[in-house]
Design a protein around this motif. Structure first.
Motif, mmCIF file in Angstrom:
data_model
loop_
_atom_site.group_PDB
_atom_site.id
_atom_site.type_symbol
_atom_site.label_atom_id
_atom_site.label_comp_id
_atom_site.label_asym_id
_atom_site.label_seq_id
_atom_site.Cartn_x
_atom_site.Cartn_y
_atom_site.Cartn_z
ATOM 1 N N CYS A 5 37.685 35.346 12.775
ATOM 2 C CA CYS A 5 38.466 34.890 13.917
ATOM 3 C C CYS A 5 39.453 35.979 14.312
ATOM 4 O O CYS A 5 39.696 36.931 13.568
ATOM 5 N N ALA A 6 39.995 35.835 15.517
ATOM 6 C CA ALA A 6 41.010 36.754 16.012
ATOM 7 C C ALA A 6 42.071 35.955 16.742
ATOM 8 O O ALA A 6 41.798 34.861 17.256
ATOM 9 N N PHE A 7 43.263 36.518 16.781
ATOM 10 C CA PHE A 7 44.364 35.853 17.474
ATOM 11 C C PHE A 7 45.138 36.866 18.306
ATOM 12 O O PHE A 7 45.415 37.977 17.832
ATOM 13 N N PRO A 8 45.497 36.499 19.538
ATOM 14 C CA PRO A 8 46.440 37.321 20.298
ATOM 15 C C PRO A 8 47.812 37.131 19.663
ATOM 16 O O PRO A 8 48.403 36.065 19.757
ATOM 17 N N ASP A 12 53.076 31.965 15.834
ATOM 18 C CA ASP A 12 52.366 31.020 14.972
ATOM 19 C C ASP A 12 51.088 31.602 14.377
ATOM 20 O O ASP A 12 50.342 30.896 13.691
ATOM 21 N N SER A 13 50.813 32.889 14.612
ATOM 22 C CA SER A 13 49.580 33.480 14.081
ATOM 23 C C SER A 13 49.474 33.410 12.557
ATOM 24 O O SER A 13 48.387 33.124 12.033
ATOM 25 N N PRO A 14 50.537 33.668 11.784
ATOM 26 C CA PRO A 14 50.396 33.549 10.334
ATOM 27 C C PRO A 14 49.937 32.157 9.899
ATOM 28 O O PRO A 14 49.100 32.027 8.997
ATOM 29 N N ASP A 15 50.464 31.111 10.529
ATOM 30 C CA ASP A 15 50.029 29.754 10.192
ATOM 31 C C ASP A 15 48.588 29.514 10.616
ATOM 32 O O ASP A 15 47.823 28.849 9.904
ATOM 33 N N ASN A 16 48.200 30.059 11.762
ATOM 34 C CA ASN A 16 46.815 29.904 12.203
ATOM 35 C C ASN A 16 45.845 30.658 11.301
ATOM 36 O O ASN A 16 44.715 30.216 11.074
ATOM 37 N N ILE A 17 46.284 31.785 10.780
ATOM 38 C CA ILE A 17 45.444 32.534 9.841
ATOM 39 C C ILE A 17 45.291 31.755 8.537
ATOM 40 O O ILE A 17 44.196 31.703 7.957
ATOM 41 N N ALA A 18 46.367 31.150 8.076
ATOM 42 C CA ALA A 18 46.277 30.306 6.877
ATOM 43 C C ALA A 18 45.329 29.136 7.120
ATOM 44 O O ALA A 18 44.542 28.756 6.237
ATOM 45 N N LEU A 19 45.375 28.562 8.312
ATOM 46 C CA LEU A 19 44.438 27.493 8.674
ATOM 47 C C LEU A 19 43.007 28.008 8.651
ATOM 48 O O LEU A 19 42.100 27.350 8.106
ATOM 49 N N ALA A 20 42.780 29.187 9.221
ATOM 50 C CA ALA A 20 41.432 29.762 9.240
ATOM 51 C C ALA A 20 40.907 29.988 7.831
ATOM 52 O O ALA A 20 39.717 29.795 7.560
ATOM 53 N N GLU A 21 41.791 30.389 6.910
ATOM 54 C CA GLU A 21 41.367 30.553 5.519
ATOM 55 C C GLU A 21 40.927 29.213 4.934
ATOM 56 O O GLU A 21 39.877 29.136 4.269
ATOM 57 N N ARG A 22 41.702 28.166 5.165
ATOM 58 C CA ARG A 22 41.349 26.845 4.633
ATOM 59 C C ARG A 22 40.011 26.361 5.188
ATOM 60 O O ARG A 22 39.245 25.695 4.479
ATOM 61 N N ALA A 28 40.485 37.542 9.488
ATOM 62 C CA ALA A 28 41.313 37.292 10.667
ATOM 63 C C ALA A 28 41.833 38.623 11.195
ATOM 64 O O ALA A 28 42.440 39.398 10.450
ATOM 65 N N TRP A 29 41.569 38.875 12.472
ATOM 66 C CA TRP A 29 42.055 40.069 13.148
ATOM 67 C C TRP A 29 43.168 39.650 14.119
ATOM 68 O O TRP A 29 43.086 38.588 14.718
ATOM 69 N N VAL A 30 44.177 40.493 14.287
ATOM 70 C CA VAL A 30 45.205 40.227 15.292
ATOM 71 C C VAL A 30 45.402 41.480 16.141
ATOM 72 O O VAL A 30 45.173 42.602 15.691
ATOM 73 N N LEU A 56 42.186 40.538 6.251
ATOM 74 C CA LEU A 56 43.242 40.709 7.246
ATOM 75 C C LEU A 56 43.170 42.101 7.858
ATOM 76 O O LEU A 56 42.870 43.076 7.155
ATOM 77 N N GLY A 57 43.476 42.182 9.148
ATOM 78 C CA GLY A 57 43.532 43.501 9.740
ATOM 79 C C GLY A 57 43.946 43.494 11.194
ATOM 80 O O GLY A 57 43.797 42.488 11.893
ATOM 81 N N PRO A 58 44.494 44.622 11.665
ATOM 82 C CA PRO A 58 44.769 44.776 13.087
ATOM 83 C C PRO A 58 43.487 45.139 13.821
ATOM 84 O O PRO A 58 42.753 46.026 13.413
ATOM 85 N N GLY A 59 43.239 44.445 14.889
ATOM 86 C CA GLY A 59 42.002 44.698 15.631
ATOM 87 C C GLY A 59 42.236 44.577 17.132
ATOM 88 O O GLY A 59 42.167 43.478 17.639
ATOM 89 N N VAL A 60 42.602 45.700 17.770
ATOM 90 C CA VAL A 60 42.558 47.047 17.241
ATOM 91 C C VAL A 60 43.927 47.714 17.383
ATOM 92 O O VAL A 60 44.687 47.388 18.284
ATOM 93 N N LEU A 61 44.201 48.683 16.481
ATOM 94 C CA LEU A 61 45.374 49.521 16.630
ATOM 95 C C LEU A 61 45.165 50.497 17.782
ATOM 96 O O LEU A 61 44.075 51.043 17.958
ATOM 97 N N VAL A 62 46.231 50.734 18.549
ATOM 98 C CA VAL A 62 46.200 51.707 19.638
ATOM 99 C C VAL A 62 47.040 52.909 19.206
ATOM 100 O O VAL A 62 48.269 52.803 19.099
ATOM 101 N N PRO A 63 46.424 54.048 18.908
ATOM 102 C CA PRO A 63 47.139 55.163 18.281
ATOM 103 C C PRO A 63 48.396 55.629 19.004
ATOM 104 O O PRO A 63 49.370 56.012 18.361
ATOM 105 N N SER A 64 48.408 55.609 20.315
ATOM 106 C CA SER A 64 49.566 56.141 21.038
ATOM 107 C C SER A 64 50.816 55.303 20.849
ATOM 108 O O SER A 64 51.921 55.734 21.185
ATOM 109 N N LEU A 65 50.680 54.095 20.313
ATOM 110 C CA LEU A 65 51.843 53.229 20.140
ATOM 111 C C LEU A 65 52.680 53.585 18.912
ATOM 112 O O LEU A 65 53.834 53.163 18.813
#
Length: 329
Positions: A5-8, A12-22, A28-30, A56-65
């Motif tokens: 799954c992925a989340f913008p 509340d993303s940490p709680d949604n990721i915990a839900l996705a694990e359950r 989970a990508w953010v 867990l991971g960032p999807g996707v990192l933007v290098p210039s940031l």
């Protein structure tokens, strides 16, 4: 095929990721979208503390940031919090740059940046912007180097494919499946959509809230990559353009990307109401359970090894549950 799954990124993303694990999701990508989101690394750290198994991971990192040292240090931190669960994806920046008025990063810069980032994680000294540097973290400040983290690279064309082949451990794809996907043993494919009831229509209120933000990407992408004429050819495109073009050109990107991947902005809603919703099942992973399963079977045949589903709307748990049930049937 793994189901992730992925989340913008939101508060509340940490709680949604915990839900996705359950529920049983694989990873989970953010998103790395600071113009509309909390910090991606803070969010992942909170998710690491609330979970035990899910990747867990960032999807996707933007290098210039960020400086490569900043992303390397953040990766090291997350690896310490969630050992064996971290993967990192890089991209040239769709939302993460265009929503701020910039174009995509050059692939030559991506190449240099990812090489520097990998070298830092290995504990090597690099030269970046004319200065020699390496990770100097003492014991207790980061895991010992080398730090091994798989890297996926988002690529659509030949230049990106070359960088992904040379520097990546897999491919992170979205919007349109590149023809070179079968070359990779790990292909994560990001999709938006919703599981609809058997008799539910494309323009239902549920479909608008749960799948509409993904559908709107077809307009945002057409505008960014094909210009006004590409949008005008789409159902509801003329109405979308009429709304967007009320904004001064220097700020038009703000009107285009407002609500990106979260909700319909005024231009998106104008297009939806003008019949644009007719393309919903064509441009998102939306449909009945049987239609979803057929699409996933097709993705497997194209080389996708990990489907990444982003839920939307007021009931994230319902969307996650229904998609997982449809994908595993």
């Amino acid at each position: 095929m793994d189901v992730s799954c992925a989340f913008p990124t939101a508060l509340d993303s940490p709680d949604n990721i915990a839900l996705a694990e359950r529920l049983g999701y694989h990873r989970a990508w953010v998103y790395d979208t600071p113009q509309q989101s909390p910090d991606v690394w803070m969010t992942l750290a909170l998710a690491a503390e609330r979970t035990e198994r899910i990747g867990l991971g960032p999807g996707v990192l933007v290098p210039s940031l960020r400086h490569p040292m900043v992303n390397a240090a953040a990766t090291a931190t997350l690896t310490a919090l969630a050992p064996g669960r971290v993967a990192v994806a890089f991209g040239t920046g769709f939302t993460g740059r265009r929503a701020m008025g910039y174009g995509a990063i050059r692939w030559s810069f991506m190449d240099s940046y990812i090489r520097a980032y990998r070298s830092l994680l290995r504990g090597e000294t690099i030269n970046w912007e004319g200065a020699e540097m390496r990770m100097l973290h003492p014991d207790g400040h980061a895991p010992d180097r080398p730090i091994e983290v798989p890297i996926l690279i988002s690529a659509l064309g030949p230049k990106g494919n070359k960088v992904a082949n040379e520097l990546g451990d897999g491919l992170f794809a979205t919007l349109q499946p590149p023809e070179f996907m079968p070359e990779y043993s790990w292909v994560a494919y990001l999709e938006w959509g919703s599981v609809l009831d058997e008799t539910e229509q494309n323009d239902s209120e549920h479909a608008r809230l749960a799948a509409g933000p993904g559908w709107a990407l077809s307009l945002h992408g057409a505008y960014e990559f094909g210009g006004a004429e590409a949008v005008r050819a789409l159902p509801g495109g003329a109405e979308w353009l009429a709304s967007v073009e009320t904004t001064p050109p220097a700020q038009r990107h703000l009107a285009v990307h407002s609500g990106h991947c979260v909700e319909l902005n005024p231009a998106d809603r104008a297009a939806w109401d003008a019949g644009g919703s007719s393309t919903l099942r064509d441009v998102t992973l939306t449909g009945t359970r049987e239609q979803i399963r057929d699409r996933l079977d097709n993705y497997r045949s194209l080389g996708v090894t990990e489907v990444v589903f982003q839920p939307c709307g007021p009931d994230i748990q319902r969307e996650l549950e229904r998609f997982l049930e449809a994908s595993s049937s």
